[in-house]
Every structure is written in C-alpha cells, then in structure tokens.
Design a protein around this motif. Structure first.
Motif, PDB file in Angstrom:
ATOM      1  N   TYR A 112       8.511 -15.303   2.305  1.00  0.00           N
ATOM      2  CA  TYR A 112       7.585 -14.219   2.450  1.00  0.00           C
ATOM      3  C   TYR A 112       6.360 -14.764   3.162  1.00  0.00           C
ATOM      4  O   TYR A 112       5.613 -15.899   2.863  1.00  0.00           O
ATOM      5  CB  TYR A 112       7.173 -14.014   1.266  1.00  0.00           C
ATOM      6  N   PRO A 115       0.093 -12.046   3.754  1.00  0.00           N
ATOM      7  CA  PRO A 115      -0.142 -10.690   4.166  1.00  0.00           C
ATOM      8  C   PRO A 115      -0.733 -10.580   5.549  1.00  0.00           C
ATOM      9  O   PRO A 115      -0.348  -9.636   6.120  1.00  0.00           O
ATOM     10  CB  PRO A 115      -1.072 -10.135   3.096  1.00  0.00           C
ATOM     11  N   LYS A 116      -1.578 -11.507   5.930  1.00  0.00           N
ATOM     12  CA  LYS A 116      -2.309 -11.499   7.246  1.00  0.00           C
ATOM     13  C   LYS A 116      -1.842 -12.481   8.166  1.00  0.00           C
ATOM     14  O   LYS A 116      -2.382 -12.650   9.399  1.00  0.00           O
ATOM     15  CB  LYS A 116      -3.786 -11.509   6.935  1.00  0.00           C
ATOM     16  N   GLU A 258       8.764  -9.871  10.047  1.00  0.00           N
ATOM     17  CA  GLU A 258       9.520  -9.327   8.969  1.00  0.00           C
ATOM     18  C   GLU A 258      10.893  -9.123   9.432  1.00  0.00           C
ATOM     19  O   GLU A 258      11.374  -8.418  10.643  1.00  0.00           O
ATOM     20  CB  GLU A 258       8.795  -8.123   8.571  1.00  0.00           C
ATOM     21  N   HIS A 277      10.406 -11.784   5.038  1.00  0.00           N
ATOM     22  CA  HIS A 277       9.688 -10.731   4.531  1.00  0.00           C
ATOM     23  C   HIS A 277       7.995 -10.993   4.638  1.00  0.00           C
ATOM     24  O   HIS A 277       7.672 -12.039   4.790  1.00  0.00           O
ATOM     25  CB  HIS A 277      10.245 -10.453   3.065  1.00  0.00           C
ATOM     26  N   ARG A 278       7.491  -9.873   4.588  1.00  0.00           N
ATOM     27  CA  ARG A 278       6.245  -9.905   4.425  1.00  0.00           C
ATOM     28  C   ARG A 278       5.354  -9.613   3.107  1.00  0.00           C
ATOM     29  O   ARG A 278       6.019  -8.695   2.379  1.00  0.00           O
ATOM     30  CB  ARG A 278       5.286  -9.057   5.580  1.00  0.00           C
ATOM     31  N   THR A 279       4.686 -10.646   2.283  1.00  0.00           N
ATOM     32  CA  THR A 279       4.233 -10.341   1.235  1.00  0.00           C
ATOM     33  C   THR A 279       2.971  -9.156   1.161  1.00  0.00           C
ATOM     34  O   THR A 279       2.270  -9.035   2.013  1.00  0.00           O
ATOM     35  CB  THR A 279       3.508 -11.527   0.687  1.00  0.00           C
ATOM     36  N   SER A 280       3.300  -8.166   0.373  1.00  0.00           N
ATOM     37  CA  SER A 280       2.439  -7.047   0.205  1.00  0.00           C
ATOM     38  C   SER A 280       0.968  -7.481  -0.486  1.00  0.00           C
ATOM     39  O   SER A 280       1.065  -8.290  -1.302  1.00  0.00           O
ATOM     40  CB  SER A 280       3.032  -5.907  -0.524  1.00  0.00           C
ATOM     41  N   LEU A 281      -0.011  -6.716   0.105  1.00  0.00           N
ATOM     42  CA  LEU A 281      -1.523  -7.197  -0.703  1.00  0.00           C
ATOM     43  C   LEU A 281      -1.431  -6.420  -2.017  1.00  0.00           C
ATOM     44  O   LEU A 281      -0.807  -5.394  -2.199  1.00  0.00           O
ATOM     45  CB  LEU A 281      -2.565  -6.641   0.233  1.00  0.00           C
TER      46      LEU A 281
END
Length: 281
Positions: A112, A115-116, A258, A277-281
């Motif tokens: 992951y 987020p940024k 991602e 994947h990308r971590t969600s805020l």
C-alpha cells in the motif's frame, strides 16, 4: 533447510519446505520461528523426520519467515552500479539505516502506497537473518552468527527519503514497505553467498538483474561491521543493498502506481509477488 511461516495474519504457524516443494507443518514441534528458536541453533528441529510431518494444504498464505523481528537494518549503495545510477559516490564504509519493523509483511501480501506518494520505488535485496548474538564480532567468525538468508523488497518512497530533510528512514519505513521471505534458508542450503542472482520485474518487465558477486561489502563483512556499532540479536535482519535498475535511476524516472504487480526473487531463496494499492486517507 527452508523454514517458513504460513496462515492468516495474526494466526501464523511454523513450517518448512520439503524436498518435493510441499509445505510441512512444524506446529507440533515448535511454537514459532523467531529469535528464541534461532538462538538455539534450531536444536528443536534436529533429527526431525520431515516425511512424517503433516502436509499443509495448497494455496495457504505465506507470511514473513521470522516472527517479531527486533531490528531491520539496511545497507545503502552497496552495489557500485546502483550508486552510479543514483548519482552518489561509492561508499568507503557501509551506509547503515533502519527500516521500521512495522513495514514487514509476507512475501506475497499487498503493498500500500502512502496516500500522497508519487515516488515509490522497488529494490530487490538479499536479507541476512541473525541467529546468534553478534557484538564486536571478528570478520573471520561473522558467519557463525548468521541463521540464514532470505529475499527482501526494500520498497522506498524517494521523495520522503531524499527530499524531506535528508533522513532515509522516512522513505523506508512506510507500512507494507518490507516484504520479507518466503523462506529463511539456512546457510548449508543457501548456495554461494558471493554468487547469488537477484532479479525484479514490474508488470512482467525486467527492471533489475544483479548478482551478489557485485556487492561492495559482502555478507561476512556487513555482519562484522554492523556489530561494531550495535549488538545484533537473534531474529534481526540485515538487508544488504540493491543492484541497479530501480525506478529512480531511469530516464525519465519510473515509479509505482496503483495496480502494478511486482515480482522478484533470488537464486535458491524463493520468489515474491506483490500487487500495489494506494492507502486511502
């Protein structure tokens, strides 16, 4: 011996890979694969009849091969051609930094991105697992303190590492940035430490191809050297550096997105596969 841990997160059990590639459970023989077991020289496993151990079903999750790692030590710029692609001088002594143990995941678990993050990168590396406490060890005795070897993906967020105040640790310790395993391979089965091939691909495209013959500072020297500055405890991991082919060094640079799939491996030590994947805020 190829030791491993398997099962859902938080419910891992110890095992080993037999000569036919089957996972055999060690749950009836030992509590776990950790520093306490490694400190004994794997005494509890000596004389085991591997063929009598229960076979684990196919498709089980493979976890990191050592539980409760105390220290995750990394060596920077330890291949001269990687130092060149990074635009940095070849080090005269090993560059030491740490990777947070909270970054450790299994070899095939999802990665992951923060987020940024816009500059997350890959690094296939040979990992060294300590089996016997090492404190001010002599070079000639360094391998006596090693339990085995493993594959490490030293994922790195380059903006955090290089553009946020000069502390490499910032870009190295993100959650999921330490895939580790699949096996802890004991030295008697690991092959020649100075002739192990490493490779990494992103979405099926070869990015890194290297060999430990090109290490500036080899495994015995690193164990000896690091032990002059801190004691190494059973279960600690030293990640020995990456060969060229990282995204930062490409023209133009290429970074993870991602959906990307990373595959990597080292001769005789196994392979890893992670989806990004990308971590969600």
């Amino acid at each position: 011996m190829k030791l491993l841990r398997y099962g859902p997160k938080g419910q891992e059990k110890p095992g080993l890979l037999d000569g036919e590639g089957k996972i055999r459970s060690l749950a009836g023989s030992i509590a776990d694969i950790d520093g306490a077991l490694l400190a004994t020289g794997l005494d509890a496993l000596k004389g085991l009849d591997i063929a009598s151990l229960p076979v684990v079903e196919d498709g089980v999750r493979i976890a990191e091969p050592v539980a409760r790692v105390g220290k995750f030590i990394c060596i920077g710029l330890n291949y001269s051609d990687h130092a060149h692609e990074a635009g940095m001088p070849i080090p005269s002594e090993p560059i030491i930094f740490t990777k947070a143990t909270s970054a450790i995941i299994g070899p095939n678990d999802d990665v992951y991105l923060p987020p940024k993050s816009v500059k997350s990168d890959w690094e296939v590396e040979l990992g060294v697992v300590i089996g016997k406490e090492a404190r001010y060890v002599e070079l000639d005795n360094a391998l006596d303190h090693v339990a085995g070897l493993c594959v490490v993906n030293d994922l790195s967020e380059r903006e955090y590492q290089l553009e946020r105040g000069g502390q490499w640790d910032k870009g190295k310790g993100c959650d999921t940035f330490g895939p580790f395993g699949p096996y802890l391979v004991t030295l008697d089965e690991a092959g020649q430490l100075d002739n192990l091939g490493l490779w990494l691909e992103v979405n099926g495209k070869r990015m890194q191809t290297g060999n430990t013959a090109s290490l500036i500072f080899d495994v015995p020297y690193l164990v000896h050297y690091v032990s002059q500055f801190m004691s190494l405890q059973p279960g600690d991991v030293i990640s020995t550096g990456t060969p060229p082919g990282v995204g930062m060094g490409m023209k133009p640079p290429v970074f993870l997105n991602e959906g990307d799939v990373i595959t990597l491996g080292i001769d005789g030590l196994g392979e890893q596969r992670q989806q990004v994947h990308r971590t969600s805020l």
